[in-house]
Design an enzyme around this catalytic site. Structure first.
Site, short mmCIF file in Angstrom:
data_model
loop_
_atom_site.label_atom_id
_atom_site.label_comp_id
_atom_site.label_asym_id
_atom_site.label_seq_id
_atom_site.Cartn_x
_atom_site.Cartn_y
_atom_site.Cartn_z
N GLU A 58 0.79 14.21 -1.87
CA GLU A 58 2.15 13.57 -1.56
C GLU A 58 3.01 14.64 -1.98
OE1 GLU A 58 3.15 9.89 -3.15
OE2 GLU A 58 1.23 8.97 -2.59
N PHE B 187 -7.74 15.51 1.22
CA PHE B 187 -7.90 16.26 0.25
C PHE B 187 -6.13 15.84 -0.23
CE2 PHE B 187 -11.97 17.29 -0.02
CZ PHE B 187 -12.68 16.23 -1.11
N CYS C 237 -3.14 8.04 -7.24
CA CYS C 237 -4.78 8.61 -6.92
C CYS C 237 -5.23 9.06 -7.83
CB CYS C 237 -4.69 10.20 -5.82
SG CYS C 237 -4.61 9.32 -4.31
N ALA D 278 1.97 21.62 -17.54
CA ALA D 278 2.39 20.88 -19.05
C ALA D 278 3.92 20.24 -18.56
CB ALA D 278 1.96 21.91 -19.51
C1 UDX Z 1 -3.46 14.34 -5.90
C2 UDX Z 1 -5.25 15.57 -5.38
O1 UDX Z 1 -3.74 16.80 -5.27
C3 UDX Z 1 -5.05 15.08 -3.84
O2 UDX Z 1 -5.84 16.22 -3.55
C4 UDX Z 1 -5.24 13.95 -3.94
O3 UDX Z 1 -5.93 13.97 -2.49
C5 UDX Z 1 -4.50 12.53 -3.88
O4 UDX Z 1 -4.32 12.82 -5.51
P1 UDX Z 1 -1.30 13.77 -5.94
O5 UDX Z 1 -1.00 12.30 -5.94
O6 UDX Z 1 -0.17 13.62 -4.09
O7 UDX Z 1 -2.02 14.98 -5.14
O8 UDX Z 1 -0.16 15.14 -6.14
P2 UDX Z 1 -0.38 15.96 -6.64
O9 UDX Z 1 0.24 16.98 -6.66
O10 UDX Z 1 -1.67 16.42 -7.42
O11 UDX Z 1 -0.30 15.65 -8.64
C6 UDX Z 1 0.06 14.30 -8.59
C7 UDX Z 1 0.26 14.19 -10.73
O12 UDX Z 1 0.15 15.38 -11.52
C8 UDX Z 1 1.98 14.19 -10.36
O13 UDX Z 1 2.41 13.67 -10.75
C9 UDX Z 1 2.38 15.70 -11.19
O14 UDX Z 1 3.46 15.94 -11.50
C10 UDX Z 1 1.38 15.71 -11.46
N1 UDX Z 1 1.06 17.03 -12.33
C11 UDX Z 1 0.27 18.22 -11.69
C12 UDX Z 1 1.11 18.05 -13.67
O15 UDX Z 1 1.53 17.07 -14.44
N2 UDX Z 1 0.89 19.27 -13.93
C13 UDX Z 1 -0.31 19.75 -13.02
O16 UDX Z 1 -0.48 21.41 -13.40
C14 UDX Z 1 -0.36 19.06 -10.90
#
Ligand code: UDX
Length: 445
Positions: free
Chosen positions: A155, A152, A263, A255
């Site tokens: 990055e 989980f 992912c 937001a």
């Molecule tokens: C995600 C999952 O969180 C992780 O558990 C899994 O193993 C892999 O996929 P990751 O893709 O590395 O991890 O990044 P994450 O921090 O989850 O953010 C994903 C995307 O969502 C980013 O583009 C981020 O900017 C966006 N995001 C995240 C939002 O727009 N709003 C938020 O509140 C949180």
């Protein structure tokens, strides 16, 4: 313990280094020769805080070895983690050909018991196929177990996430596999990290269901932010008010211009396909996807509403990576936004602390698209600054310097990193997502 990791991508490499840090001896198999070459010299092919230092430490201590010989890896460890890529097919389904390939190789080279663990994100019931393939190719009387142990990590904080998991999910069959897992993760369970032992199918589902749920949360809050913008409410306040409810929680309610990365986009698509194959219409997730794609289009429309004519305008862009603390640009909102602005004839001045080089593989440098090594240089003569990724160095930027360098003090912030009140006081025309609306030209001093 001796552990083999097959595939040194994001998950594989972090898992390898993480298990070495926990005191195990690791052999990591990577077939890409340029990656292998770098890794053997202690150079990480990806930017991830803390990864290079840990990698070099464990290479020096002889706790981690790299090779392209899968047969050596299969002989080396009784515990084998499958961390190969599961890219997306054109129809959104996961391409599992690398999983099958490795399963065949394993079967042919196994000489004693092996616990084979899926760590890559795979569709539910992939474990059954892995088992079938191994049974078809393995020599008689060699025992093995298949388990699913999804990762989980995020990055940008991958090492920290590996070393401090919220929970460990393990899907397995049989007592032998259970005992091995209890041993592998003992240092975590000693610290009271919950170890959830379930079936392989449930473990496979937990990963896809978790990522799809988080993506849903993001699309949900983004739609609420669209409404906030119309009625003059502040999305940050609304999200805070919602988040204090423990059942909702504060996380993943930021937001902005939506999610990207390797992912969420891929996993949401794959989960829709998995459901479809089982006769389930998961159109909730189709909507989540649609909302996410629309955020990028809406952001470009917002830029046009604010700047009117895009052609020949100097537009500075801060942030190209899909999120902070990574150089990863896969499915990054910046790609679509830059593409649209380039088409509209803007002069783009791009800056990212880590992702400039990766972005050049999609947008090469040219007269109207320049890359900068310094964020303030990117602002020279700019008609507007776009904030696409919320890097800490942007949050801490010297706003007087920002204003001095720009032709016009217009900031269009896709990640809501500044306080609208402070920006007003500093004399910026500041536009963000789902918050106070500024009329173009309103607040300049
Ligand atoms: C995600 C999952 O969180 C992780 O558990 C899994 O193993 C892999 O996929 P990751 O893709 O590395 O991890 O990044 P994450 O921090 O989850 O953010 C994903 C995307 O969502 C980013 O583009 C981020 O900017 C966006 N995001 C995240 C939002 O727009 N709003 C938020 O509140 C949180």
């Amino acid at each position: 313990m001796k552990i083999t990791i097959i595939g040194a991508g994001y998950v594989g490499l972090v898992t390898a280094v993480g298990f070495a840090e926990l005191g195990n001896e690791i052999m990591c198999i990577e077939k890409d020769s340029s990656k292998l070459n770098k890794l053997s010299q202690g150079i990480s092919p990806i930017y991830e805080p803390g990864l290079t230092e840990m990698l070099q430490k464990h290479i020096k201590q002889n706790k981690i070895h790299f090779t392209d010989k899968i047969e050596d890896g299969i002989v080396f460890g009784d515990i084998i983690f499958l961390c190969v890529g599961t890219p997306q097919n054109d129809d959104g389904k996961a391409d599992l050909s690398q999983v099958e390939e490795v399963a065949k190789e394993m079967a042919k080279n196994m000489k004693s018991y092996k616990l084979i663990i899926e760590k890559s994100t795979v569709p539910v019931n992939t474990h059954q196929w892995v088992k079938t393939v191994i049974k078809r190719y393995v020599r008689k009387n060699i025992e093995f177990d298949i388990a699913s142990n999804p990762e989980f990590l995020k990055e940008g904080s991958a090492i920290r996430d590996f070393m401090n998991p919220d929970r460990i999910v393990v899907g397995l069959e049989g007592e032998r596999a259970k005992l091995i897992f209890e041993q592998i993760y003992k240092s975590f369970t000693d610290k009271e990290v919950p170890l959830i032992i379930t079936t392989p199918a449930a473990a496979e589902l937990i990963k896809h269901a978790s990522n799809s749920f988080l993506a849903t949360k993001i699309s949900y809050i983004n739609m609420v932010s669209a409404l906030c913008e119309k009625v003059g409410a502040d999305i940050n306040m609304v999200a805070e008010g919602m988040g204090y409810d423990k059942r909702i929680g504060r996380d993943f309610l930021k937001a902005g211009i939506g999610y990207g990365g390797s992912c969420f986009p891929k996993d949401v698509k794959a989960f829709i396909k998995i459901a479809e194959e089982h006769g389930i219409d998961f159109n909730l997730l189709e909507e989540v996807e649609k909302i996410n794609t629309t955020r990028r289009i809406k952001f470009v429309e917002k830029i046009e509403d604010i700047l009117w004519i895009i052609k020949d305008k100097n537009i500075a862009v801060w942030g190209l990576a899909f999120k902070p603390n990574t150089d990863d640009i896969r499915e990054a909102p910046a790609i679509d936004i830059v593409r649209e602005l380039e088409k509209a004839g803007a002069n783009l001045r791009l800056y990212d602390p880590k992702a400039n080089e990766n972005f050049k593989s999609i947008f090469s440098e040219k007269q109207n698209l320049k890359y900068f090594k310094d964020k303030y240089d990117a602002l020279k003569d700019a008609d507007a600054l776009l904030i696409i990724t919320e890097w800490d160095e942007f949050i801490k930027a010297d706003l007087s310097r920002v204003k001095e360098n720009m032709k016009l003090p217009i900031i269009i912030d896709g990640r809501n990193i500044f306080s609208a009140k402070i920006m007003k006081e500093k004399g910026f025309e500041y536009h963000s997502i789902g918050r106070e609306k500024f009329n173009p030209g309103e607040v300049w001093k």
